[in-house]
Design a protein around this motif. Sequence first.
Motif, short mmCIF file in Angstrom:
data_model
loop_
_atom_site.label_atom_id
_atom_site.label_comp_id
_atom_site.label_asym_id
_atom_site.label_seq_id
_atom_site.Cartn_x
_atom_site.Cartn_y
_atom_site.Cartn_z
N SER A 1 1.05 -0.62 0.09
CA SER A 1 0.19 -0.10 0.31
C SER A 1 0.54 1.29 -0.15
O SER A 1 0.21 2.46 -0.39
N ALA A 2 2.29 1.20 0.27
CA ALA A 2 3.36 2.15 0.66
C ALA A 2 3.35 2.84 -0.94
O ALA A 2 3.24 3.52 -1.28
N PHE A 3 3.63 1.83 -1.87
CA PHE A 3 3.95 1.75 -3.29
C PHE A 3 2.50 3.09 -3.70
O PHE A 3 2.70 4.32 -3.96
N GLU A 4 0.90 2.66 -3.63
CA GLU A 4 -0.09 2.88 -3.86
C GLU A 4 0.80 4.43 -3.41
O GLU A 4 -0.33 5.21 -4.05
N MET A 5 0.00 4.55 -1.93
CA MET A 5 0.38 5.84 -1.81
C MET A 5 1.27 6.79 -2.33
O MET A 5 0.49 8.26 -2.54
N ILE A 6 2.56 6.65 -1.99
CA ILE A 6 3.39 7.72 -3.05
C ILE A 6 2.74 7.55 -4.31
O ILE A 6 3.16 9.27 -4.45
N GLU A 7 3.08 6.61 -4.95
CA GLU A 7 2.77 6.74 -6.57
C GLU A 7 1.44 8.10 -6.91
O GLU A 7 1.29 8.09 -7.75
N SER A 8 0.83 8.20 -5.59
CA SER A 8 -0.91 8.91 -5.78
C SER A 8 -0.12 10.86 -4.84
O SER A 8 -1.05 11.09 -5.36
N GLY A 9 1.11 10.31 -4.51
CA GLY A 9 1.39 11.88 -3.47
C GLY A 9 1.40 12.00 -2.47
O GLY A 9 1.15 12.96 -1.28
N VAL A 10 0.80 10.65 -1.92
CA VAL A 10 1.35 10.84 -0.42
C VAL A 10 2.16 10.53 0.43
O VAL A 10 3.27 9.55 -0.07
N THR A 11 3.03 11.84 1.18
CA THR A 11 3.74 11.73 1.92
C THR A 11 3.90 10.98 3.33
O THR A 11 4.98 10.99 3.29
N THR A 12 2.91 11.45 3.90
CA THR A 12 2.18 11.34 5.14
C THR A 12 0.79 10.27 5.14
O THR A 12 0.42 9.82 5.05
N VAL A 13 1.29 8.75 6.38
CA VAL A 13 0.45 7.85 6.80
C VAL A 13 -0.13 7.95 7.72
O VAL A 13 1.01 8.09 9.12
N GLN A 14 -1.10 8.06 8.05
CA GLN A 14 -1.56 7.46 9.53
C GLN A 14 -1.71 6.27 9.87
O GLN A 14 -2.80 6.08 9.17
N HIS A 15 -1.07 5.58 9.81
CA HIS A 15 -1.43 3.64 10.27
C HIS A 15 -1.91 3.78 11.59
O HIS A 15 -1.27 3.17 12.57
N LEU A 16 -2.84 3.20 11.36
CA LEU A 16 -4.23 2.38 12.68
C LEU A 16 -3.76 0.86 12.46
O LEU A 16 -4.92 0.32 11.73
#
Length: 512
Positions: free
Chosen positions: A109-124
């Motif tokens: 999921s980190a690959f997917e997030m970064i390639e859509s511009g997400v730089t920070t994730v709140q992992h619950l």
Amino acid sequence: MSTQIIWGGTLLTGFNAAGEPVLLQDAGIACEAGAILATGPLADLKAAYPDATVTGGRDFAITPGFVNAHHHVGLTPLQLGSPDHPLELWFASRIALRDVDLYADTLFSAFEMIESGVTTVQHLHSRAPGTPADILAAAEKVVSAYRDIGMRASYSMALRDQNRLVYEADQDFVARLPEELRPAASAFFQRFTVPLSDQVAVFEELLARHGHGDRIRIQIAPANLHWLSEEALDVTGELQRRTGLPVHMHVLETPYQKAYARKRTGGSALAHLDRLGLLGPHFTIGHGVWMSEADIELAADRGVCICHNCSSNFRLKSGVAPVNRFLARSIPVAIGIDEAGINDDRDMLQEMRLVLRAHREPGIDAPHPSPAQVLRMATEGGARTTPFAGRIGRLEAGMAADLVMFDWPAVTYPYQDDGLGFVEVLVQRAKAKAVHSVLIAGEFVYRERRFTRLDRDAVLAGLAEALGKPKTPAEQDRIALSQALLPHVRRFYGGYLDGQGDEPFYRPSGRF
């Protein structure tokens, strides 16, 4: 350390006090050691930092990095065997999920997030089976994945000490099951039963290890009212007051949770949390779909934030959150993709468009979010819900150099009339394929559409190989248990909403 300048034809630094985007032309940022030194026109930056390396061009548009403010897993439940049931049935369906290595899972999921511009994730992290040592090991796998890919992450292991399947005590639910099901159900619950004191010890250890990291931080995440005893809620307040950390809690996600709160507290879940002293600017409500007008006023008065999880609400039949009312009361709103977006991926650009479209109430003058409001949710709104608040979400001196470089011709191809504003076009037309590069703490973690630290193809091939093997006996047993429990879970909720007077999912503006 060397200084670098990143520039583009358009630079969005953030939003002003009125919520309007602050845009600069032929401008960029100068950064060093992961932080922004200055923003401004390219000529000024070159003059101020003559030895800096320069990257960019007029065909790039630059924005702050996006924040996925509510995230749980890598491979989606659908991928691992659970269809999109209503939330309360989904918990039982998810018992059947396949086992997956948490390190590779998190990277997926980190690959997917970064390639859509997400730089920070709140992992619950909702839960992990086993002993406190097992839970710590699971947390370290997740944290290691984010560290290795270079992503900024706020991690939590959710506090949870009761009602592990339905909204009543585990032993009471088990007692009504057919006798042949009781041993397996009890054993399953026992795998996730950890004393509250041990859960706090896990939190303390994670905080000691990662609480002051540059890209990894720890936060507090009590799971939800129905999953927490009064003691656990009191512990949550004590931890927050002692550490000063933000709190992110699922609240009022479904009508069943609203009914549970009435049964338990005699009123509103939010009012109960307020009586315990939990609400404040440090507190983020995850979902908040079934907040009443009184709840909304209380949230506004206490300065809480709300994380809107639009895709999840649709997929799990939870309802449509009153986002327009949140905005009307100036409640800060963030965006979370939750388990997965509407296309079963983690595409923040797509999620922003869904938020933009889902809340366009009928009527010429009816309320609706603007593209600027949605983009602000995905940047500044999300940033303030994390332990990185004040360091991310904007591009200005002193902030972290977390940014997205868009290939603007790819966004606008084959044509885009220039009468529309930059933010309108970005939010409504940008796709992940137009994300050219992503910097986190001044580092290119995704450059020219390629990940710089890890081999994505190799990670995904490893996942495919592992999950291509036959299901293990333990997995087969969980599938059988899930199938056997589903009708009993459904029966538990039969009539649960009777006499509750719940509001409909769609709330016309005239109702307020």
